[in-house]
Scaffold this active site. Structure first.
Site, PDB file in Angstrom:
ATOM      1  N   LYS A  24      -4.465 -25.243  35.471  1.00 54.23           N
ATOM      2  CA  LYS A  24      -4.635 -25.930  36.759  1.00 54.23           C
ATOM      3  C   LYS A  24      -3.349 -26.629  37.183  1.00 54.23           C
ATOM      4  O   LYS A  24      -2.907 -26.512  38.329  1.00 54.23           O
ATOM      5  CB  LYS A  24      -5.788 -26.934  36.661  1.00 54.23           C
ATOM      6  CG  LYS A  24      -6.177 -27.559  38.000  1.00 54.23           C
ATOM      7  CD  LYS A  24      -7.423 -28.424  37.857  1.00 54.23           C
ATOM      8  CE  LYS A  24      -8.615 -27.589  37.498  1.00 54.23           C
ATOM      9  NZ  LYS A  24      -9.862 -28.378  37.370  1.00 54.23           N
ATOM     10  N   ARG A  93      -9.122 -34.572  36.691  1.00 55.53           N
ATOM     11  CA  ARG A  93      -9.654 -33.260  36.305  1.00 55.53           C
ATOM     12  C   ARG A  93      -8.964 -32.754  35.042  1.00 55.53           C
ATOM     13  O   ARG A  93      -7.792 -32.995  34.823  1.00 55.53           O
ATOM     14  CB  ARG A  93      -9.437 -32.233  37.424  1.00 55.53           C
ATOM     15  CG  ARG A  93     -10.299 -32.421  38.665  1.00 55.53           C
ATOM     16  CD  ARG A  93     -10.056 -31.252  39.610  1.00 55.53           C
ATOM     17  NE  ARG A  93     -11.001 -31.218  40.720  1.00 55.53           N
ATOM     18  CZ  ARG A  93     -10.765 -31.726  41.928  1.00 55.53           C
ATOM     19  NH1 ARG A  93      -9.591 -32.313  42.174  1.00 55.53           N
ATOM     20  NH2 ARG A  93     -11.666 -31.647  42.880  1.00 55.53           N
ATOM     21  N   GLY A 102     -16.021 -25.208  33.853  1.00 54.78           N
ATOM     22  CA  GLY A 102     -17.236 -25.994  33.686  1.00 54.78           C
ATOM     23  C   GLY A 102     -17.445 -26.574  32.310  1.00 54.78           C
ATOM     24  O   GLY A 102     -18.430 -27.287  32.083  1.00 54.78           O
ATOM     25  N   MET A 104     -15.373 -28.688  30.568  1.00 52.41           N
ATOM     26  CA  MET A 104     -14.899 -30.060  30.396  1.00 52.41           C
ATOM     27  C   MET A 104     -15.223 -30.870  31.650  1.00 52.41           C
ATOM     28  O   MET A 104     -15.804 -30.360  32.590  1.00 52.41           O
ATOM     29  CB  MET A 104     -13.401 -30.059  30.077  1.00 52.41           C
ATOM     30  CG  MET A 104     -13.098 -29.476  28.706  1.00 52.41           C
ATOM     31  SD  MET A 104     -11.341 -29.387  28.353  1.00 52.41           S
ATOM     32  CE  MET A 104     -10.811 -28.070  29.431  1.00 52.41           C
ATOM     33  N   ARG A 340      -6.538 -19.585  40.337  1.00 51.24           N
ATOM     34  CA  ARG A 340      -6.422 -19.007  39.000  1.00 51.24           C
ATOM     35  C   ARG A 340      -6.900 -17.565  39.041  1.00 51.24           C
ATOM     36  O   ARG A 340      -7.567 -17.144  39.982  1.00 51.24           O
ATOM     37  CB  ARG A 340      -7.266 -19.798  38.002  1.00 51.24           C
ATOM     38  CG  ARG A 340      -8.750 -19.801  38.324  1.00 51.24           C
ATOM     39  CD  ARG A 340      -9.521 -20.761  37.450  1.00 51.24           C
ATOM     40  NE  ARG A 340     -10.906 -20.890  37.898  1.00 51.24           N
ATOM     41  CZ  ARG A 340     -11.717 -21.882  37.565  1.00 51.24           C
ATOM     42  NH1 ARG A 340     -11.272 -22.840  36.771  1.00 51.24           N
ATOM     43  NH2 ARG A 340     -12.955 -21.936  37.996  1.00 51.24           N
ATOM     44  N   HIS A 456     -25.907  -4.137   6.563  1.00 57.17           N
ATOM     45  CA  HIS A 456     -26.353  -2.759   6.816  1.00 57.17           C
ATOM     46  C   HIS A 456     -26.856  -2.601   8.246  1.00 57.17           C
ATOM     47  O   HIS A 456     -26.477  -1.661   8.953  1.00 57.17           O
ATOM     48  CB  HIS A 456     -27.458  -2.394   5.818  1.00 57.17           C
ATOM     49  CG  HIS A 456     -28.030  -1.028   6.019  1.00 57.17           C
ATOM     50  ND1 HIS A 456     -29.170  -0.799   6.764  1.00 57.17           N
ATOM     51  CD2 HIS A 456     -27.600   0.186   5.604  1.00 57.17           C
ATOM     52  CE1 HIS A 456     -29.428   0.491   6.777  1.00 57.17           C
ATOM     53  NE2 HIS A 456     -28.491   1.117   6.075  1.00 57.17           N
ATOM     54  N   ARG A 614     -16.002  10.676   2.754  1.00 59.81           N
ATOM     55  CA  ARG A 614     -16.034   9.855   1.544  1.00 59.81           C
ATOM     56  C   ARG A 614     -17.122  10.370   0.611  1.00 59.81           C
ATOM     57  O   ARG A 614     -18.291  10.501   1.023  1.00 59.81           O
ATOM     58  CB  ARG A 614     -16.298   8.389   1.902  1.00 59.81           C
ATOM     59  CG  ARG A 614     -16.276   7.460   0.691  1.00 59.81           C
ATOM     60  CD  ARG A 614     -16.531   6.015   1.099  1.00 59.81           C
ATOM     61  NE  ARG A 614     -17.914   5.782   1.488  1.00 59.81           N
ATOM     62  CZ  ARG A 614     -18.371   4.637   2.003  1.00 59.81           C
ATOM     63  NH1 ARG A 614     -17.535   3.627   2.206  1.00 59.81           N
ATOM     64  NH2 ARG A 614     -19.644   4.496   2.316  1.00 59.81           N
ATOM     65  N   GLU A 732      -9.954  -0.684  -1.478  1.00 55.59           N
ATOM     66  CA  GLU A 732     -10.904  -1.745  -1.143  1.00 55.59           C
ATOM     67  C   GLU A 732     -11.038  -2.786  -2.257  1.00 55.59           C
ATOM     68  O   GLU A 732     -11.943  -3.621  -2.222  1.00 55.59           O
ATOM     69  CB  GLU A 732     -12.284  -1.144  -0.815  1.00 55.59           C
ATOM     70  CG  GLU A 732     -12.764  -0.139  -1.843  1.00 55.59           C
ATOM     71  CD  GLU A 732     -13.927   0.700  -1.349  1.00 55.59           C
ATOM     72  OE1 GLU A 732     -14.782   0.184  -0.615  1.00 55.59           O
ATOM     73  OE2 GLU A 732     -13.981   1.896  -1.713  1.00 55.59           O
ATOM     74  N   SER A 751      -6.920   4.860   2.943  1.00 55.02           N
ATOM     75  CA  SER A 751      -7.734   4.283   4.009  1.00 55.02           C
ATOM     76  C   SER A 751      -8.295   2.973   3.484  1.00 55.02           C
ATOM     77  O   SER A 751      -8.996   2.957   2.465  1.00 55.02           O
ATOM     78  CB  SER A 751      -8.870   5.215   4.412  1.00 55.02           C
ATOM     79  OG  SER A 751      -9.648   4.635   5.444  1.00 55.02           O
ATOM     80  N   GLY A 753     -10.702   0.116   3.045  1.00 55.73           N
ATOM     81  CA  GLY A 753     -12.093  -0.282   3.277  1.00 55.73           C
ATOM     82  C   GLY A 753     -12.121  -1.795   3.395  1.00 55.73           C
ATOM     83  O   GLY A 753     -12.349  -2.505   2.412  1.00 55.73           O
ATOM     84  N   THR A 754     -11.849  -2.294   4.600  1.00 55.85           N
ATOM     85  CA  THR A 754     -11.612  -3.732   4.752  1.00 55.85           C
ATOM     86  C   THR A 754     -12.869  -4.571   4.583  1.00 55.85           C
ATOM     87  O   THR A 754     -12.770  -5.773   4.320  1.00 55.85           O
ATOM     88  CB  THR A 754     -10.967  -4.026   6.120  1.00 55.85           C
ATOM     89  OG1 THR A 754     -11.740  -3.411   7.157  1.00 55.85           O
ATOM     90  CG2 THR A 754      -9.541  -3.493   6.160  1.00 55.85           C
ATOM     91  N   ASN A 755     -14.057  -3.969   4.717  1.00 52.11           N
ATOM     92  CA  ASN A 755     -15.272  -4.751   4.460  1.00 52.11           C
ATOM     93  C   ASN A 755     -15.317  -5.184   2.991  1.00 52.11           C
ATOM     94  O   ASN A 755     -15.467  -6.362   2.667  1.00 52.11           O
ATOM     95  CB  ASN A 755     -16.524  -3.927   4.781  1.00 52.11           C
ATOM     96  CG  ASN A 755     -16.642  -3.615   6.247  1.00 52.11           C
ATOM     97  OD1 ASN A 755     -15.931  -4.167   7.070  1.00 52.11           O
ATOM     98  ND2 ASN A 755     -17.537  -2.700   6.580  1.00 52.11           N
ATOM     99  N   ASP A 756     -15.190  -4.201   2.084  1.00 58.37           N
ATOM    100  CA  ASP A 756     -15.251  -4.524   0.656  1.00 58.37           C
ATOM    101  C   ASP A 756     -13.995  -5.253   0.195  1.00 58.37           C
ATOM    102  O   ASP A 756     -14.066  -6.096  -0.709  1.00 58.37           O
ATOM    103  CB  ASP A 756     -15.449  -3.246  -0.163  1.00 58.37           C
ATOM    104  CG  ASP A 756     -16.923  -2.883  -0.298  1.00 58.37           C
ATOM    105  OD1 ASP A 756     -17.761  -3.690   0.145  1.00 58.37           O
ATOM    106  OD2 ASP A 756     -17.237  -1.806  -0.826  1.00 58.37           O
ATOM    107  N   CYS A 818     -10.814   1.889   7.752  1.00 56.40           N
ATOM    108  CA  CYS A 818     -12.096   2.426   8.190  1.00 56.40           C
ATOM    109  C   CYS A 818     -13.215   1.402   8.080  1.00 56.40           C
ATOM    110  O   CYS A 818     -14.385   1.739   8.249  1.00 56.40           O
ATOM    111  CB  CYS A 818     -12.456   3.676   7.405  1.00 56.40           C
ATOM    112  SG  CYS A 818     -12.532   3.421   5.622  1.00 56.40           S
ATOM    113  N   TYR A 838      -3.612   4.868  11.879  1.00 55.01           N
ATOM    114  CA  TYR A 838      -4.831   4.927  12.669  1.00 55.01           C
ATOM    115  C   TYR A 838      -5.784   3.825  12.262  1.00 55.01           C
ATOM    116  O   TYR A 838      -5.655   3.224  11.189  1.00 55.01           O
ATOM    117  CB  TYR A 838      -5.521   6.291  12.525  1.00 55.01           C
ATOM    118  CG  TYR A 838      -6.103   6.562  11.160  1.00 55.01           C
ATOM    119  CD1 TYR A 838      -7.407   6.160  10.835  1.00 55.01           C
ATOM    120  CD2 TYR A 838      -5.364   7.228  10.186  1.00 55.01           C
ATOM    121  CE1 TYR A 838      -7.944   6.396   9.589  1.00 55.01           C
ATOM    122  CE2 TYR A 838      -5.894   7.476   8.929  1.00 55.01           C
ATOM    123  CZ  TYR A 838      -7.188   7.056   8.632  1.00 55.01           C
ATOM    124  OH  TYR A 838      -7.715   7.288   7.397  1.00 55.01           O
TER     125      TYR A 838
END
Length: 864
Positions: A24, A93, A102, A104, A340, A456, A614, A732, A751, A753-756, A818, A838
């Site tokens: 602002k 303001r 809205g 603050m 804005r 899951h 896999r 992983e 590859s 396995g970023t979850n595990d 993945c 990728y």
């Protein structure tokens, strides 16, 4: 020496970085510098806010700077703050660097008391107007600064309604002068009774209280919630803008309004907005009054309307984007209070970007950078009509976007039965497992009592493109009913699920369809010009593969073969293998034929593109039932004694199955299963190649922690007759990252396995972490849920190490991710920066990943 005060209001305005003066303050200074009509004022920097929130004080030196700036404003309009004859009123303001509309607080008409209100009445010749402003100040100040409102009960509103009832008028601004004065007295009494404090007569005390309150509103509940939703940094803090009041509530030639330079819903060119005659800004946003169109404004204040059209065109050209303009008209003259970049729907976002490029106002790269990634989600799923007006009965984690209306199904079999009857089931479970897949396939949405963002239910739902809510608060699942808060519902009761917000509603609410369009295709064409990262899909079936290809997947980065085993005829065979029933070779041969057909179907759809398959990953006990009744049913179905099934369940049970007998460990201890899967892949590949197609399978060995494991299983793959296919591994585990150079010697690709990997780095169970991770994020112990956004300090460092080590052994080693992070914008940017080849994500998140990849590439180019 750091600056605290930045002035605006004429062409000498001091323009500073948004991080310092907020959006602002920046726009007010820019509009002033361009010569547009902006009431004089100044901005107190966000740095002052940061210090105030830490110490609850503002230094005396800064107060002296504020007093001097106030005096200069007064001189410019020949008024004085607190002057009893010609009082200048100011607005206070908020203004953060990132728009938080809205969230603050704002306080108008600061500087009125029992003496200055008389001076305002005399100097304007309008006593009713003066006391109406005074009434407004007391109500806002009492609420925002003194904290009169408690538990959503506003005593001023009750007093105003009673006054209106007595005078038979519809709004408080229509009260007579006498009634307004009486109401002011009642307001003050109410403040004293509730707070034990009096409304301050000292104008400087009012100003200080207002500034303190606006700074403090950076940390109010709604602001915190909004920042969490939008992933806005809590450390940004807000600036405060002090500005001379101009009065839209002073006569018929006055008013307030909001205008967009293009339609925020459709993106259509042309002014779009509303004007409320004889009102202040708070009136138009309250919803109490019905505003007029800008066309009607032209008839009321034609000169101000003409100025607005002219200024709006110039502002859009200057800022290079559709503008949301707040304005006030005083005595027929236009005054600008803010401009804005306007909030817009996903469809409008695309259309506006295309139009601005066609008009030569934006380059394609600037247009791509202007796109809000989260808005792309709106275009991929049905969504709840925002006009529904209903209150949710439950709230949980928004695990998969989209919206659905359907009937409660309390089990997978019930969901299938309801679907067979032509109803639309919403699967409502305590949690889900692979055995629920049939019910999940027919469900329009999934709601679970437990689980997290990568449970899951969440992963499968995102892959299917259906809405999902996990860890639903206040939900209690039972076999014959489900309780959401105070509502207990039986099977077949209608509910509405909003996967974007995480809300569950009772009954049927209206939905709006997904909106992919020609505009979407055009913009995605631009996106593809700039990104370097490839985007693949996580897909386990022929239908998933078709969906992925339709959304522009450049291959499959993860085909989870275990998901292929849960159809009735397939799970019976795998169970016979596990239970050692019948001729094992014959059972494996039947599985081979089924798997070969499944692989062929997927490879055919993805013809010419890589498909990373896999091999079996989960522990074998996941294919067996756990409950005694289900164990008995299985024994009957397989024609064996119940003890055979019970003994197998006990034998395969594990204390910590996520770190147990799974992944490559299955291939080491039972190579026949892996050998069967490899043969199925090669058989499908050969058949398709003989048919003139170009299948591109890649075999991925999961859960490797040592080079020896991968070497052993890569040799197993090579020993199966057939053509040679690339063999790689899923990284992983932390140890795999540490010895990635050794593992790379036997890998054609990595590859992540970023979850595990996240689970094993943090020691968090991803299915149980929803119980405590929200508190960690809320208390600042974590910046974000690490299962949603890659933790760069820990998990990210290990990924970087593995990339460096892996490519030190094989320079051209192909590397991707993945896990579910492949569809998260921040994580995609990390993958670009880390030089991965990728990312792979759920089919419906492919456009999000592509846009994120393009923006990451452009952002890096800008930094260079």
């Amino acid at each position: 020496m750091s600056r605290h005060i930045f002035r605006f209001g004429d062409e000498s305005a001091e323009v500073a970085e948004k991080s310092l003066v907020g959006g602002k303050g920046y726009s007010l200074a820019e509009m002033s510098r361009l010569g547009f009509p902006v009431p004089a004022g100044f901005t107190i920097s966000s740095g002052v806010c940061r210090t105030f929130l830490a110490t609850q004080t503002i230094a005396d030196g800064i107060w002296r700077e504020i007093d001097a700036a106030l005096e200069d404003i007064g001189k410019s309009c020949r008024q004085g703050f607190g002057d009893e004859d010609s009082p200048m009123l100011v607005s206070v303001r908020s203004g953060a660097a990132v728009s938080m509309p809205g969230m603050m607080d704002t306080i108008l008409n600061v500087g009125l008391n029992e003496r200055t209100v008389v001076g305002l009445a005399k100097s304007t010749g309008d006593e009713k107007f003066a006391y109406d402003c005074y009434r407004r100040l007391i109500a806002t100040y009492g609420d925002v600064v003194l904290g009169v409102t408690k538990d959503d009960e506003n005593p001023f509103e009750a007093l105003s309604n009673e006054a209106c009832r007595q005078e038979a008028c519809s709004t408080v601004s229509e009260l007579s002068l006498d009634a307004t004065k009486k109401l002011i007295t009642k307001y003050k009494i109410s403040i004293l009774e509730i707070t034990g404090k009096t409304f301050p007569e000292d104008c400087n005390e009012q100003l200080r209280g207002a500034i303190h309150a606006v700074f403090s509103s950076w940390s109010n509940a709604r602001a915190l919630s909004y920042r969490a939703l939008k992933n806005i940094d809590d450390n940004l803090c807000t600036a405060v803008n002090i500005q001379r009041m101009v009065f839209g509530n002073r006569g018929d030639k006055a008013g307030t309004g909001v205008a967009f330079t293009r339609n925020p819903s459709t993106g259509k060119k042309g002014m779009y907005g509303e004007f409320l005659q004889s009102a202040q800004g708070e009136d138009i946003v309250s919803g109490v009054h019905t505003p007029k169109s800008l066309t009607e404004m032209q008839k009321i204040v034609p000169e101000a309307h003409a100025s607005l059209i002219s200024v709006a065109t110039q502002l859009e050209a200057h800022f290079g984007d559709m503008q949301d303009i707040e304005f006030t008209v005083e005595d027929g003259k236009l005054w600008l209070l803010q401009s804005r970049s306007g909030k817009r729907t996903g469809a409008a976002m695309l259309q506006i970007a295309i139009d601005l490029v066609d008009e030569g106002r934006l380059s394609k790269s600037d247009a791509v950078m202007s796109l809000e990634v989260s808005k792309i989600d709106e275009l991929m799923h049905p969504r709840l009509d925002p006009k529904h007006g209903a209150a949710p009965i439950c709230h949980g984690l928004p695990a998969s976007p989209g919206a659905a209306v359907g009937v409660v199904a309390l089990s997978s079999s019930e969901a299938v039965a309801l679907a067979d009857r032509g109803l639309t089931p919403i699967l409502v479970r305590r949690d889900t497992s692979p055995e629920d897949i049939d019910g999940m396939k027919v469900a329009a949405a999934i709601v679970t009592e437990r689980g997290g963002m990568t449970s899951h239910a969440a992963v499968v739902a995102r892959g299917m493109g259906i809405a999902c809510i996990t860890a639903a608060r206040g939900m209690k699942w039972a076999k014959d009913s489900v309780t959401f808060g105070d509502e207990t519902l039986a099977s077949e009761a209608f509910i509405t699920v909003d996967g974007k917000s995480g809300d569950v509603y009772k009954g049927k609410l209206p939905l709006l369809p997904a909106e992919p369009s020609d505009s979407f295709q055009t913009v995605m064409g631009w996106v593809n010009e700039f990104r370097r990262l490839k985007v693949r899909a996580n897909a386990d079936t022929e239908a998933d593969a078709r969906s992925a290809r339709g959304y522009g997947a450049e291959g499959i980065g993860l085909c989870r073969t275990e998901h292929m085993f849960f159809a009735p005829e397939k799970i019976a065979l795998i169970r016979k293998v596990i239970l050692k029933l019948g001729d094992r070779d014959d059972t494996l041969q039947k599985l081979l034929e089924i798997q070969s057909a499944d692989f062929a179907a997927i490879l055919k759809v993805m013809d010419g593109l890589p498909v990373t398959i896999r091999l079996l990953d989960p522990p074998l006990h996941e294919f067996l039932p756990k409950k005694e009744d289900d164990i008995a049913t299985l024994a009957v179905a397989l024609g064996c004694d119940i003890s055979v099934v019970r003994d197998a369940v006990e034998r395969l049970a594990e204390s910590n199955p996520m770190l147990g007998h799974r992944g490559c460990r299955l291939g080491v201890t039972d190579p026949d299963l892996y050998r069967m899967q490899v043969e199925a892949i090669l058989r499908a590949t050969t058949a398709l190649r003989d048919a003139g197609l170009n299948p591109q399978p890649e075999i991925m060995i999961p859960f490797v922690s040592s080079a020896g494991e991968l070497k052993l299983l890569a040799e197993l793959v090579a020993a199966v007759p057939g053509e040679t296919v690339p063999v790689g591994t899923m990284i992983e585990l932390p140890r795999a990252c540490m010895v990635a150079d050794q593992i790379a010697a036997h890998a054609d690709f990595f590859s992540f396995g970023t979850n595990d990997l996240t689970q094993t780095v943090f020691g968090y169970s991803r299915d149980d972490s929803a119980k405590f991770l929200p508190a960690y994020v809320e208390q600042g112990l974590l910046r974000a849920d690490p299962f949603v956004t890659i933790d760069r300090a820990g998990v990210g460092s290990l990924i970087e190490l593995a990339v460096e080590k892996g490519r030190s052994n094989k320079t051209k080693l192909k590397i991707g991710i993945c896990g579910e992070h492949g569809g998260d914008p921040s994580s995609v940017e990390f993958c670009h920066r880390t030089a991965l080849d990728y990312v792979s994500c759920s089919p419906y998140r492919i456009p999000i990943a592509k846009l994120s990849a393009a923006q990451a590439a452009l952002r890096r180019d800008i930094r260079k």
